[in-house]
Design an enzyme around this catalytic site. Sequence first.
Site, short mmCIF file in Angstrom:
data_model
loop_
_atom_site.label_atom_id
_atom_site.label_comp_id
_atom_site.label_asym_id
_atom_site.label_seq_id
_atom_site.Cartn_x
_atom_site.Cartn_y
_atom_site.Cartn_z
N GLY A 36 0.81 -1.20 0.00
CA GLY A 36 0.00 0.00 0.00
C GLY A 36 0.85 1.25 0.00
O GLY A 36 2.06 1.21 0.20
N LYS A 57 7.68 -0.48 6.27
CA LYS A 57 7.18 0.85 5.94
C LYS A 57 8.37 1.77 5.72
O LYS A 57 9.24 1.91 6.58
CB LYS A 57 6.30 1.40 7.07
CG LYS A 57 5.90 2.86 6.85
CD LYS A 57 4.69 3.27 7.67
CE LYS A 57 3.41 2.92 6.94
NZ LYS A 57 2.21 3.50 7.57
N ASP A 152 -7.54 3.61 20.53
CA ASP A 152 -8.35 3.49 19.31
C ASP A 152 -8.63 2.02 18.99
O ASP A 152 -8.51 1.58 17.86
CB ASP A 152 -7.64 4.16 18.13
CG ASP A 152 -8.60 4.42 16.96
OD1 ASP A 152 -9.82 4.55 17.20
OD2 ASP A 152 -8.13 4.48 15.81
#
Length: 629
Positions: A36, A57, A152
Amino acid sequence: MPEVLCAALWEDPGVDALLPEDPTQIGPFRLLGRLGVGGMGRVYLARSAGGRTVAVKLVRAELAAQDEFRRRFAREVEALERVGGAGTTPVIASDTAAESPWVAIGYVPGPSLRSVVVDQYGPLPANSVRALAAGLADALGHIHAAGLLHRDLKPSNILLTVDGPRIIDFGIARAVDTVTDGGLTTTGAVVGSPGFMSPEQVRGERLTPASDVFCLGAVLAYAGTGRPPFGSADSGVHAVLFRIAHEEPDLAGLPPELEPLVRGCLNKDPAARPTAAELASVPLPDEPWLPAGLLAGLGRHAARLLDADGDPTPPTPVTVPAAPRRRRRTPLAAAAAVAVLAVAGTFAALQWKDRGGTDDGAGGAGATGTPVASTSGTGDSAGIVPDDFLGAWEGVLRGSADAPYETGRIEITQGRAGEKTGVYVHVTGERLCMGRSTLVSADADRIVFGESDVTTSVPEKRCTPAAHQTLTVRSPEVLEWTSGDVTATFHRSKNGPKAVPSAFVGHWRQKFDVLDAPPDYEESRSFEMTVTQGPVGAPLVRFSENYPRTDEETGEETGDLVHCESTAVLGGVGDLVVLGPPQPAEGSDPECTPSGSAQNLRTDRFEGKERLLMYGMSADGEPAEYVRR
């Protein structure tokens, strides 16, 4: 503030080939493909020299040039390292001082809890929810022990694997000793996801580990019912936040044995909630933590990932094989399922966290694709439809579950090839069509319907017969529906003479919210709705309206009222109640013209009171709001 460290790359949408501008190596890792691209950088699927699969990443150059970003990135990596990977995604390696900073995190080849509940399986059984609670609580315990809060926790931040759940996305995690601003950022924006926040976050108070436990309770309610316990954002973010802070959760549909666990986590008083350690020690049954069909799908997915090489066939999203209900696994079938997971290199993880036990879950021959005979009779004379297809199924053909523009439903009964054993309902913004479809073939995995005829058309003469339809098993509660080039996910739904959820039945009056309205505005107008119990396909909803008649020439009110009556046919009873376009009914004045648009209804509570919201299905817009009369 930099984008979250563990962005939504974990949803496994697939692996794209590397582009010419991509590196082939980052640190010790050979890149296999792209997972991604986000605002923070690019994410790659990679493998170490020793064969470990990771997600790497790589930070964007313009962000790497900012000193403050580098410091924040380094802090987030350090936070992940402190947690240590227990129930989370471990940091394998990193170089936050490199010209282009990067971090390699263990790749999790599993779907999110949200994906499993919404798209693949449906609500999880009670034993799986208990195991989910223990696993997530264990992970939260390690997070809290590292001096962090997650802040979260939600279904899309939880991945399911054969050896338990994993918590991801620490992008808004904070050290406990710095969380003095509750759920607020430096700009005053609330941090968290509406529907999965704690009352402390809503009020902007100081957060403690108990805040994450409340969010865990909301996640467990979602896993057991398929919906957030305080409603979704479609009823308004502020309404959801109000319910979190002041109202009790909606746990309708939650298995009764789970209520004490979930309600304990959702206590408004942080001091009254159980700790993560207490939840992690909940006794679990000696059986696999997920249904057998779902575990087997996860195992095969992991096996494909392990087989991937430099020019891989991308790992495909997890699909759940047929897993017939009402069938106990034989010893031979159980051994076969274990063999599948052994090939994936994960068979030992079947008994999650070494809890041991026997594999006697649902499954059986049907899970391998072998046709399952109907228990309704023997031979073709009694019908060929496997029991797992019998009943009603519904899905969204266009739009989303929260905002559908087109829905489909099919009710399947037992029968032989050539008989009309499928009753379908197709609702668009402008019409409702019902008909009967002819059974072509059926086996344990798939059922096919051919020619159809139309039995109901609203408005009249607007419908054409349905095309061929194919339904394929994805789990005991989910089918994949295909007709032509249209594909949708269908979930099991209610049928029979009492299909309307009881929360909708009764008399409702529309609330008015008109700016600068005259004092007698509401007295001169009434819009009411009556919902009665009954089957799908019947005109169960009646609208009654009264409003002032106006003079055609002057436009002024004449003093008397126009009275209108209309009815709507029930077209679906899944997560929302779907209605066909209202049609004029006896007793209406000549000037009445119904809206002509199909509607969907949903109920919730606002400021402690029941309300019903009615949305049109032909265009976006604000809902009409009704309260009980």
